[in-house]
Design a protein around this motif. Structure first.
Motif, PDB file in Angstrom:
ATOM      1  N   GLU A   1     -13.103  -2.739  17.457  1.00  0.00           N
ATOM      2  CA  GLU A   1     -13.908  -1.973  16.511  1.00  0.00           C
ATOM      3  C   GLU A   1     -14.277  -2.852  15.311  1.00  0.00           C
ATOM      4  O   GLU A   1     -15.427  -2.847  14.862  1.00  0.00           O
ATOM      5  CB  GLU A   1     -13.129  -0.734  16.057  1.00  0.00           C
TER       6      GLU A   1
ATOM      7  N   ALA B   1     -23.807   1.996  13.870  1.00  0.00           N
ATOM      8  CA  ALA B   1     -22.542   2.043  14.586  1.00  0.00           C
ATOM      9  C   ALA B   1     -22.325   3.389  15.247  1.00  0.00           C
ATOM     10  O   ALA B   1     -21.334   3.603  15.911  1.00  0.00           O
ATOM     11  CB  ALA B   1     -21.381   1.739  13.634  1.00  0.00           C
TER      12      ALA B   1
ATOM     13  N   ARG C   1     -16.931  -5.232  16.409  1.00  0.00           N
ATOM     14  CA  ARG C   1     -18.226  -4.577  16.553  1.00  0.00           C
ATOM     15  C   ARG C   1     -18.862  -4.369  15.189  1.00  0.00           C
ATOM     16  O   ARG C   1     -20.039  -4.656  14.972  1.00  0.00           O
ATOM     17  CB  ARG C   1     -18.031  -3.227  17.247  1.00  0.00           C
ATOM     18  N   LEU C   2     -18.062  -3.882  14.234  1.00  0.00           N
ATOM     19  CA  LEU C   2     -18.612  -3.609  12.908  1.00  0.00           C
ATOM     20  C   LEU C   2     -18.906  -4.893  12.140  1.00  0.00           C
ATOM     21  O   LEU C   2     -19.601  -4.872  11.139  1.00  0.00           O
ATOM     22  CB  LEU C   2     -17.650  -2.717  12.109  1.00  0.00           C
ATOM     23  N   ALA C   3     -18.346  -6.006  12.594  1.00  0.00           N
ATOM     24  CA  ALA C   3     -18.690  -7.279  11.957  1.00  0.00           C
ATOM     25  C   ALA C   3     -19.969  -7.847  12.568  1.00  0.00           C
ATOM     26  O   ALA C   3     -20.373  -8.954  12.250  1.00  0.00           O
ATOM     27  CB  ALA C   3     -17.539  -8.277  12.102  1.00  0.00           C
ATOM     28  N   GLY C   4     -20.582  -7.088  13.477  1.00  0.00           N
ATOM     29  CA  GLY C   4     -21.857  -7.512  14.028  1.00  0.00           C
ATOM     30  C   GLY C   4     -21.744  -8.345  15.294  1.00  0.00           C
ATOM     31  O   GLY C   4     -22.721  -8.925  15.740  1.00  0.00           O
ATOM     32  N   ILE C   5     -20.551  -8.414  15.864  1.00  0.00           N
ATOM     33  CA  ILE C   5     -20.402  -9.149  17.118  1.00  0.00           C
ATOM     34  C   ILE C   5     -20.822  -8.239  18.271  1.00  0.00           C
ATOM     35  O   ILE C   5     -20.445  -7.078  18.314  1.00  0.00           O
ATOM     36  CB  ILE C   5     -18.934  -9.595  17.298  1.00  0.00           C
TER      37      ILE C   5
ATOM     38  N   LEU D   1     -21.037  -3.720   6.273  1.00  0.00           N
ATOM     39  CA  LEU D   1     -20.274  -2.483   6.120  1.00  0.00           C
ATOM     40  C   LEU D   1     -18.806  -2.806   5.858  1.00  0.00           C
ATOM     41  O   LEU D   1     -18.193  -3.573   6.583  1.00  0.00           O
ATOM     42  CB  LEU D   1     -20.372  -1.633   7.393  1.00  0.00           C
TER      43      LEU D   1
ATOM     44  N   TYR E   1     -25.730   2.026   9.627  1.00  0.00           N
ATOM     45  CA  TYR E   1     -25.306   0.710  10.097  1.00  0.00           C
ATOM     46  C   TYR E   1     -25.520   0.538  11.600  1.00  0.00           C
ATOM     47  O   TYR E   1     -25.301  -0.531  12.151  1.00  0.00           O
ATOM     48  CB  TYR E   1     -23.823   0.546   9.776  1.00  0.00           C
TER      49      TYR E   1
ATOM     50  N   PRO F   1     -24.695  -2.387  15.285  1.00  0.00           N
ATOM     51  CA  PRO F   1     -24.248  -3.180  14.141  1.00  0.00           C
ATOM     52  C   PRO F   1     -24.745  -4.622  14.221  1.00  0.00           C
ATOM     53  O   PRO F   1     -25.058  -5.243  13.205  1.00  0.00           O
ATOM     54  CB  PRO F   1     -22.722  -3.138  14.264  1.00  0.00           C
TER      55      PRO F   1
END
Lengths: 494, 331
Positions: free
Chosen positions: B212, A301, B215-219, A329, A299, A319
């Motif tokens: 976090e 990350a 970030r993981l949502a693509g921002i 994810l 991903y 990401p």
């Protein structure tokens, strides 16, 4: 010596402990086994005074006690060594050992005395070479663990709880750890030892208690000669058989996700695999085997070398770039990594795809809410209320909302890390059906789960991960639970 | 299905209604009303006069604009200590002889760009240099103040009569209020809209509430963080224009300790210092409470030292009350 009876502990949306019993004798090494989410950490935290049970009793030396705070537990003689060691990096070894109960006179620390006492404790632990004046931040993980243990001993602890103490240690350090544990036990100190590694338990343990879904499914088993098979089936034996969807006859398209030579130094070693459109690929492995790290690296990350492509296009730019290429994810730690707990269900669902509901940055709130409502209905999130803060939903419904986040627009690849962690049994079947349906729509799905039956039941193909490598891969239909468990646990010991 | 939709709408409408009537800000409105009553009782002939109310609003305008930017930064999980100094720098740069020679439009543009530029430097240091916001903006506070002194040679720079258009923001009135009050209102409205109606605003809450997850949502959380500080700097630039209009000067001494007032207003307004939660409305109410207190102390001829003590107490009381409300709300 320690008698725990019928402990119940609820967290919002989940019953973590459901009437647990535990008996620990003086001078024994008592092992606690159980899969992730079985309730081990909650039980430890209750014994450490960090959590309060909803009901149940704890007695120590035949006297009922209340462990209202960590200090109370310490005073009672129960010391806990957590996985993430709770030492203060900026203080010296001696200062850490006597933190909170310093040798002092008129408020002035008697540092010489602390140093001498610390040196004595370290010598007893077989590590006289650790200088009491050294700053803890500069020590190795193994040395830090020794310091933690010295701290436990400094309290004259008679019960020491160790949460996966071997996880951060190298081979010979584990041997020393065991020597120390044996020595402690010989002096009448009881140890509650938690580990995923069956081999270690065989070597060091006296008796075993197995936790499963917040209950002790077996207690007081002899650690040396209970067959592995029996322990494994106790850990995995399901109270309710989950209805896994039938995946026979599922059709796959082209390779969509292609991972080549993915490497994270020390964690993941040259892992390559592909996932086809409509296919569910499961990663089976223990915590720390590298399975979640693989997902995070795919991903973007987590920094890694090697290449990851989606429909031939390389994933770049973290990401942010992965999302643009159609990846999504659902991370392992739902609350810490996925949810905005204070925000509404709707805001959580549309977080990743907000751009689709906006023109020049201006949110089309009607469109956004309509999309969120559609997803809530499709996924049957309950209660179906867009404006409710997401923290008030149960674990299963929170997880549905996390999945909904990625369904708001067409995804090519979904990465699901422990999609049913903390989700109660009833809601699991719904999540399974949903994941099956998504694959049916042609989404490539890469799944990680600590529960081997879940991987076998959901996935078309299984990659067995150990020590950061794929050690075996096969169609799920050709594998059974015990075979996979043998593979992921074997050799994971010494 | 129709059922749930209606329920959703009703809930939505209730939420909107709640926001408008300000249940969440009821405490602040009551506090403000209480202060007004105190004003009417203690200094009846001076407090409720239109000139006094105008002066309260004019006073609030400068820090108010800064407070809007500060609210964004704090909701986004940061802090900006440099606001007062950046405003001073922008006011000085906007009033140098060189800048003034190009006329008022360039002066305004210059002040705003200097503010935004300083904010951008903060943003780059925090987001990409990974400095702790407290440290990055503390450094900017010191450095911007120094640069302002250097440019102005520690002299107060007057706005020349040729550029009186700027001063007219303060002197020209519309509907009885100086134009700069409308400028302040405009910034508040735009700020509110950006925070509540745009992807930028929504992402600000996400970045501050759970970086976090964001970030993981693509921002792109770094870029977003950088923008937040640039936005705060931009607000300082606008505030510099207002202070130029009100005082007819640019000076390196402007805006001393404004950062504390702005942060206090945001905190009193219910924004979490740890980020992820807060409102513009709350911040503005918090600021008005502060400004009215100042005004009351002046009108009553009381010592400014007592005024500071009162402000300190109010910060503590406001936060304690909010914490009790928050706890009551969740249990």
């Amino acid at each position: 010596m320690l008698e725990v009876r019928n402990i119940v502990k609820h967290f919002p949306g989940v019953r973590a402990l459901d009437g647990v019993d535990l008996d620990v004798r003086a001078g024994e090494v008592h092992c606690l086994l159980g899969q992730n989410g079985a309730g081990k950490s909650t039980l430890i935290k209750i014994l450490a005074g960090a959590h309060q049970p909803d009901s149940g009793t704890i007695s120590f030396d035949d006297k009922p006690i209340r462990l209202a705070t960590p200090t109370a537990a310490m005073r009672a003689g129960i010391a806990t060594i957590y996985q993430e060691l709770d030492l203060v990096d900026g203080l010296s070894v001696a200062e850490n050992v006597f933190l909170g109960h310093e040798h002092s006179r008129f408020g002035f620390n008697r540092r010489g005395e602390s140093r001498r006492a610390t040196a004595g404790l370290l010598a007893r632990l077989g590590h006289p070479e650790i200088p009491p004046d050294a700053e803890v931040g500069g020590l190795s993980p193994a040395a830090k663990q020794i310091v933690s243990m010295a701290r436990a001993l400094s309290h004259d602890a008679r019960l020491i709880i160790m949460d996966e103490p071997s996880a951060a240690l190298a081979h010979d350090e584990v041997a020393n750890l065991f020597r120390i544990i044996r020595d402690l036990a010989a002096h009448g100190v009881s140890v509650v030892y938690i580990s995923h590694r069956l081999e270690e338990i065989r070597e060091i343990g006296d008796r075993v208690t197995v936790l499963k879904d917040g209950r002790a499914v077996a207690s007081g088993l002899p650690a040396h000669d209970t067959p592995t098979r029996e322990i494994v089936s106790l850990m995995t034996g399901r109270s309710i058989e989950h209805a896994f969807p039938d995946r026979t006859g599922a059709e796959f398209g082209d390779d969509v996700l292609r991972v080549t030579e993915l490497t994270i130094p020390g964690v993941v070693d040259r892992v390559s695999f592909t996932v086809r459109a409509g296919e569910i690929v499961g990663l089976a492995g223990l915590v720390g085997s590298g399975r979640s790290e693989i997902l995070e690296a795919v991903y973007g990350a987590r920094p890694a070398s090697g290449t990851v492509t989606v429909r031939g296009r390389p994933v770049r730019g973290g990401p942010h770039g992965a999302v643009r290429l159609g990846l999504g994810l659902a991370p392992e730690e739902r609350k810490a990594q996925a949810l905005l707990l204070d925000q509404s269900v709707a805001a959580n669902i549309t977080l990743a795809t907000l751009g689709n509901h906006a023109r020049f940055g201006w949110i089309d709130r009607r469109g956004e809410r309509a999309a969120a409502r559609r997803l809530i209905e499709t996924l049957d999130v309950r209660p179906p209320d867009l404006d409710r803060p997401i923290r008030t939903l149960s674990g299963g419904n929170q997880q549905k909302a996390v999945l909904a986040r990625w369904l708001a627009e067409d995804r090519t690849v979904l990465l699901l890390d422990e999609p049913t962690r903390g989700v109660d049994v009833g809601a699991r079947a719904e999540l399974y059906a949903l994941i099956n349906r998504l694959a049916g729509q042609g989404i490539a799905i890469l799944l990680v789960s600590s529960e081997v039956p879940e991987v076998l039941g959901l996935a078309d193909r299984v990659l067995v991960i150990r020590d950061g490598r794929i050690i075996h891969q096969a169609p799920a239909a050709d594998l059974d639970e015990h075979a996979v468990l043998d593979m992921i646990m074997e050799g994971s010991a010494l | 299905m129709i059922d749930t939709r209606q329920r959703g709408n009703v809930a939505g409408r209730e939420a909107v209604w709640r926001r408008i009537t300000g249940t969440r800000h009821a405490g602040l409105v009551v506090a403000l009303a209480l202060l007004a009553v105190i004003g009417l009782v203690t200094v009846p002939d001076t407090f409720a006069t239109s000139s006094n109310l105008v002066s309260i609003l004019a006073l609030a305008s400068t820090i108010g604009v800064i407070t809007v930017g500060m609210t964004f930064v704090i909701i986004g999980g940061g802090i900006d200590l440099s606001v007062g100094a950046v405003m001073a720098l922008a006011s000085v740069w906007g009033t140098t002889l060189a800048t003034q020679s190009y006329g008022p439009a360039v002066m305004v543009l210059c002040a705003v760009l200097v503010g935004a530029g300083a904010g951008l430097v903060n943003g780059v240091l925090v987001a990409y240099g990974r400095l702790v916001p407290f440290i990055a903006t503390l450094a900017m506070l010191v450095a911007a103040r120094g640069l302002a002194q250097r440019i102005s040679e520690k002299k107060t720079q007057l706005v020349q009569s040729a550029n009186d258009v700027i001063v007219s923001l303060s002197t020209t009135r519309w509907l009885g209020l100086p134009l700069l009050v409308f400028l302040f209102a405009l910034v508040v409205v735009v700020g509110w809209l950006v925070l509540n109606r745009t992807t930028f605003g929504r992402r600000t809450y996400a970045v501050g509430g759970n970086p976090e997850a964001a970030r993981l949502a693509g921002i792109n959380i770094r870029r977003h963080t950088m923008y937040l500080y640039a936005l705060s700097g931009l607000c300082c630039g606008i505030a510099a224009v207002i202070i130029m209009a009100r005082t007819t000067t640019g000076s390196s001494t402007h805006g001393d300790l404004y950062e504390l007032d702005a942060i206090a207003a945001v905190i009193i307004g219910g924004t979490l210092l740890s980020g992820g939660r807060g409102t513009i409305t709350g911040s503005i109410l918090g600021l008005l409470i502060f400004t009215v207190i100042t005004n009351l102390f002046i009108l009553n001829g009381l010592d400014t030292s007592d005024q500071l003590i009162a402000k300190g107490l109010i910060i503590v009381i406001a936060v304690l009350l909010q914490r009790r409300n928050a706890l009551g709300g969740t249990s």
